[in-house]
Write a protein that holds these residues in place. Sequence first.
Motif, mmCIF file in Angstrom:
data_model
loop_
_atom_site.group_PDB
_atom_site.id
_atom_site.type_symbol
_atom_site.label_atom_id
_atom_site.label_comp_id
_atom_site.label_asym_id
_atom_site.label_seq_id
_atom_site.Cartn_x
_atom_site.Cartn_y
_atom_site.Cartn_z
ATOM 1 N N SER A 466 0.706 -1.190 0.037
ATOM 2 C CA SER A 466 0.095 -0.127 -0.021
ATOM 3 C C SER A 466 0.855 1.106 0.184
ATOM 4 O O SER A 466 1.698 1.338 0.860
ATOM 5 C CB SER A 466 -1.121 0.071 1.229
ATOM 6 O OG SER A 466 -1.370 1.162 1.292
ATOM 7 N N SER A 467 0.507 2.266 -1.018
ATOM 8 C CA SER A 467 1.552 3.548 -1.143
ATOM 9 C C SER A 467 0.985 4.312 0.103
ATOM 10 O O SER A 467 1.655 5.400 0.350
ATOM 11 C CB SER A 467 1.439 4.014 -2.277
ATOM 12 O OG SER A 467 0.098 4.570 -2.672
ATOM 13 N N ALA A 468 -0.107 4.215 0.940
ATOM 14 C CA ALA A 468 -0.463 4.997 1.948
ATOM 15 C C ALA A 468 -0.331 4.113 3.122
ATOM 16 O O ALA A 468 -0.142 2.953 3.078
ATOM 17 C CB ALA A 468 -2.147 5.000 1.736
ATOM 18 N N GLY A 566 7.067 8.245 5.861
ATOM 19 C CA GLY A 566 7.313 8.410 4.432
ATOM 20 C C GLY A 566 6.158 9.121 3.456
ATOM 21 O O GLY A 566 6.540 9.808 2.629
ATOM 22 N N LEU A 567 5.059 9.359 4.012
ATOM 23 C CA LEU A 567 3.943 9.891 3.417
ATOM 24 C C LEU A 567 4.210 11.613 3.535
ATOM 25 O O LEU A 567 4.148 12.159 2.494
ATOM 26 C CB LEU A 567 2.704 9.685 4.356
ATOM 27 C CG LEU A 567 1.694 10.680 4.010
ATOM 28 C CD1 LEU A 567 1.101 10.458 2.608
ATOM 29 C CD2 LEU A 567 0.476 10.414 5.001
ATOM 30 N N HIS A 568 4.803 11.700 4.681
ATOM 31 C CA HIS A 568 5.281 13.406 4.913
ATOM 32 C C HIS A 568 6.336 13.818 4.090
ATOM 33 O O HIS A 568 6.563 14.836 3.702
ATOM 34 C CB HIS A 568 5.354 13.488 6.243
ATOM 35 C CG HIS A 568 4.239 13.278 7.289
ATOM 36 N ND1 HIS A 568 4.368 13.493 8.780
ATOM 37 C CD2 HIS A 568 2.960 13.572 7.200
ATOM 38 C CE1 HIS A 568 3.129 13.263 9.291
ATOM 39 N NE2 HIS A 568 2.348 13.281 8.121
ATOM 40 N N LYS A 569 7.280 12.944 3.685
ATOM 41 C CA LYS A 569 8.243 13.158 2.858
ATOM 42 C C LYS A 569 8.148 13.382 1.578
ATOM 43 O O LYS A 569 8.353 14.028 0.817
ATOM 44 C CB LYS A 569 9.593 11.962 3.151
ATOM 45 C CG LYS A 569 10.689 12.050 2.250
ATOM 46 C CD LYS A 569 11.692 11.169 2.438
ATOM 47 C CE LYS A 569 12.846 11.483 1.648
ATOM 48 N NZ LYS A 569 13.865 10.053 1.620
ATOM 49 N N ALA A 570 7.007 12.459 1.200
ATOM 50 C CA ALA A 570 6.563 12.401 -0.365
ATOM 51 C C ALA A 570 5.656 13.553 -0.696
ATOM 52 O O ALA A 570 5.710 14.116 -1.770
ATOM 53 C CB ALA A 570 6.003 10.989 -0.606
ATOM 54 N N ASP A 577 -3.589 14.160 7.858
ATOM 55 C CA ASP A 577 -3.320 12.809 7.844
ATOM 56 C C ASP A 577 -4.140 11.848 8.912
ATOM 57 O O ASP A 577 -3.827 11.080 9.430
ATOM 58 C CB ASP A 577 -2.082 12.222 8.260
ATOM 59 C CG ASP A 577 -1.338 13.113 9.591
ATOM 60 O OD1 ASP A 577 -2.103 13.690 10.045
ATOM 61 O OD2 ASP A 577 -0.039 13.127 9.722
ATOM 62 N N TRP A 578 -5.469 12.650 9.254
ATOM 63 C CA TRP A 578 -6.019 12.310 10.457
ATOM 64 C C TRP A 578 -6.716 10.789 10.283
ATOM 65 O O TRP A 578 -6.800 10.137 11.137
ATOM 66 C CB TRP A 578 -7.150 13.068 10.699
ATOM 67 C CG TRP A 578 -7.971 13.529 9.379
ATOM 68 C CD1 TRP A 578 -9.103 12.831 9.014
ATOM 69 C CD2 TRP A 578 -7.813 14.569 8.488
ATOM 70 N NE1 TRP A 578 -9.640 13.202 7.721
ATOM 71 C CE2 TRP A 578 -9.012 14.289 7.460
ATOM 72 C CE3 TRP A 578 -6.912 15.482 8.318
ATOM 73 C CZ2 TRP A 578 -8.680 15.140 6.300
ATOM 74 C CZ3 TRP A 578 -6.938 16.430 7.220
ATOM 75 C CH2 TRP A 578 -7.923 16.096 6.117
#
Length: 610
Positions: A466-468, A566-570, A577-578
């Motif tokens: 999952s990319s998320a 990783g999400l925040h970096k991308a 992001d709740w």
Amino acid sequence: MEELKHECGVAMIRLLKPLEYYEKKYGTWAYGFNKLYLMMEKQHNRGQEGAGFATVKLNTEPGNEYMFREKAEGKDAITEIFSRVKQDMVGELYMGHLRYSTTGKSGLTYVHPFLRRNNWKAKNLCICGNFNMTNIDHVFQKITAQGQCPRIYSDSYIMLEWMGHRLDREVERNFVEAQRQGLEGRDITDYIDQHVEMSNVLQTTMPDFDGGYVVCGLTGSGEMFAMRDPWGIRPAFYYRDDEVVALASERPVLQTTFDISSDAVCELKAGQALLVKQNGKVDVRQIIPQRGDKACSFERIYFSRGNDEDIYKERLLLGEQLTGSILKAIDKDVHHTVFSFIPNTAEVAYYGMLRGFKQYINQRKIERISNLGHIPTPEELEDILKDYVRSEKAAWKDIKLRTFITEGNSRNDLASHVYDVTYGILEPQRDNLVIIDDSIVRGTTLKESIIKILARLQPKKIVIVSSAPQIRYPDYYGIDMARLEEFCAFRACIQLLKDRHMESLIDTVYRKCKDELQKNDGSMECAVKELYRPFTVEELNVKMVEMLCPADVETPIELVFQSIEGLHKACPNHHGDWYFTGDYPTPGGTRLCLKAFVNYIENVYNQETK
């Protein structure tokens, strides 16, 4: 894998030149309609349950229609509403909307735009939006206490009535001022039409609403506005030149429609409104001070089309960053691994994943050549260079199968065939299969279709990526994810608590949620987060696999999720992001999450444990 419905898509156009200008330059009376149609079709991904548009014609005489609206339901709604266009509907102001319901309410009544009629042009109000309000009960109580009586209990209609009420007051303010100046008759009307300030209306209505929103509107006198929520949750972009002012939910829509670069498009900031007056004067004004920086990250992962320059790069990075976790899952055996994706929204993340593995393979080739200690022979070079990333289209999504057989087993069997596979792409029992999706939400499609279908290829191991990050919490700002028990991560968490005889924590969190709901909105904390603290991401992954894997599938399965870091970096500029963290940007979101857990315990959990 599982379609998420998202509310909604908006499009607005204000023509700044006389109508004859566009007909002469572009050779058609339908220039405005053509642009609106293109903007709506380019956002079809944002809503397929209904569509509508509204137009306003300036400088009409009494006895002639000046405000037009068309609405339709269904996936072909855009085509249907534009088939009704007639030349007498041409105006200077255009507004369009695409709808996905997040409330379960359906029917033409709930399709935007909504229209409030009045014999005074300036009091006619038409609104639409991409929004979901979390405190509609509070606003409903406020306006009914003033004597209003909305016909329908929904955030759209209540907003229409509250904003319409304030618009009435704004018109009456100008009426008094016109009389004070000694004006009479039509001169009063003209004064009102020229002096209505929509910023006053927005400043006296929108602070009452808690939620994520882009609210758009037109008045019969020719005012146009669009406002973004003060947390910046929902997106809006605009463009202006000497011919038009236009606004849309996605940047590439404006780029394509008006053939412009991304630099020509501006983002409407949190709490701002784009205001276009009757005379064409354009203003961007801060209506509410910015309250947060919580732009929805799901827009970047899933909802917005991937042809936006920045979104494309972000999705590539979301896939690329997973290289290390996937390598661990396949025990670094890239040679015996086939990489693929779930169509269609995960495709860009898939390219990013491939890029990461190509870099890994190239680095490994460099190391092998360096470690030879001599100039490689042609045979040695050939052996090293033939190493590559094996990418194939493993899964195919077929058209929606009609489940005309109603018996449970038959329906489940048909549902399991929504996807199909490409046979012969891997060596059975020897090759791993890595398949990436943009997100894993409910897990229903995984269990009923994906895993069974992929297992037919008899891979050594299936790794579902999952990319998320794990979706653990409901959304209340425009995505149809409102109940905790829908999420496979939440169900896995509850099952782990039961397996480890930690039911007391469930009880404790339930009581804390009840206590938090007694507090003022501003001081509430999301106690639901405590349920996940005893477990690592990997422990939840293992339990999800156990719960989602069909009993007749023997192939080992492993889940790999994007990390929050990783999400925040991308996606460095989208901090909403709740759904992953439980950190809701507004008090209303926290309150509804607490209520969701209380409802789960009282309505679901207690039934399950009986």
